[in-house]
Design a protein around this motif. Sequence first.
Motif: not given
Length: 352
Positions: A144-163, A267-272
Amino acid sequence: MSQSAKALPSHDRVGQQQKKPAPDSSFGLWLAGIAFTVAIAAIGFALAKVPGFDRVGPLACAIVISVAYRQFFGYPEKIRSGIQFSSKRFLRFAIILYGLKLNIDVILHQGLGLLVRDIGVITFAILATVWLGKLLKAESSLVLLLGVGTGVCGAAAIAAVSPILKTKDEDTAIAVGIIALVGTIFSITYTIIRPFLHVSAIHYGIWSGISLHEIAHVALAGAPAGQDALAIALLAKLGRVLLLIPLCFILMYWMKRKDTENTQETKIEFPWFLIGFILMSLFGSYVLGKSIPVSKGVMDGVSSATTFILTSAMVGLGLNVSLRDLRTKAARPLIAMLITSVLLSVITFFIA
């Protein structure tokens, strides 16, 4: 009860307090952990300037160095607190600063047509990678991380969605390393085959912008085709970066629903930090350069600082990677992502 009996527990507590590290010592080790990640990031930056490694980028170089350190010297447990601070706090801070790279005004006025294609690209990349991952019985979180990274913007997207996805640091580091490697291979391939494609510079730029993985990869592939191609390529890519915002909220909703179906109370923490990303995007789009004049040199410096902070965070993630696990976990997700990337390149070439 005698006074001597009462004194014994107090004496034990004093002994226990003496065994704990002094506050100054703990703070010093915390600083040492941060300094360690910064030092490895600096080495990664230096290595990325060496011919050959410059194609991979500082993030991947820093991860490789930190993974190698872990295998030869083990995890530096004494300074773990500082390393964990870098991997989590630096990561979020870098994503906030990354918002300055997104010019919302330009996208809304010039890139709405590209934005529609970007939505299709992100949807296809995530669904195809996840589907292929299931067929290959690959690690679902990593896929899933690789799918997001491929579709959006690579490492930055992976870093953003991982939390949001609550993925392991190890999986995040592996995903970033894979995305950097595959994206570099594809961007170099684009530059090699460009003269044989017989398409306009604008067509080639749009194709690069909607199919390649990271902004750096798009710049690498688009620059040889000229300024017009590079400009439209970056515009198409920034549309995908913009879509990271709604994607994060979709993933939050999906995670909450998933927990509900599994009768969990996680609990899903809101990504402030995502709010910070949006605010910085608005600030960069409508204030900087208009109300507040800023030179290109300053913006380039902020961009480099953002990359360095993100690279420091990657060091903390890379230290959690075990090569033994990497061999067993990375192969199948890598195959799934490669197939998706090839299909994405072919399909987008005809819709660019």
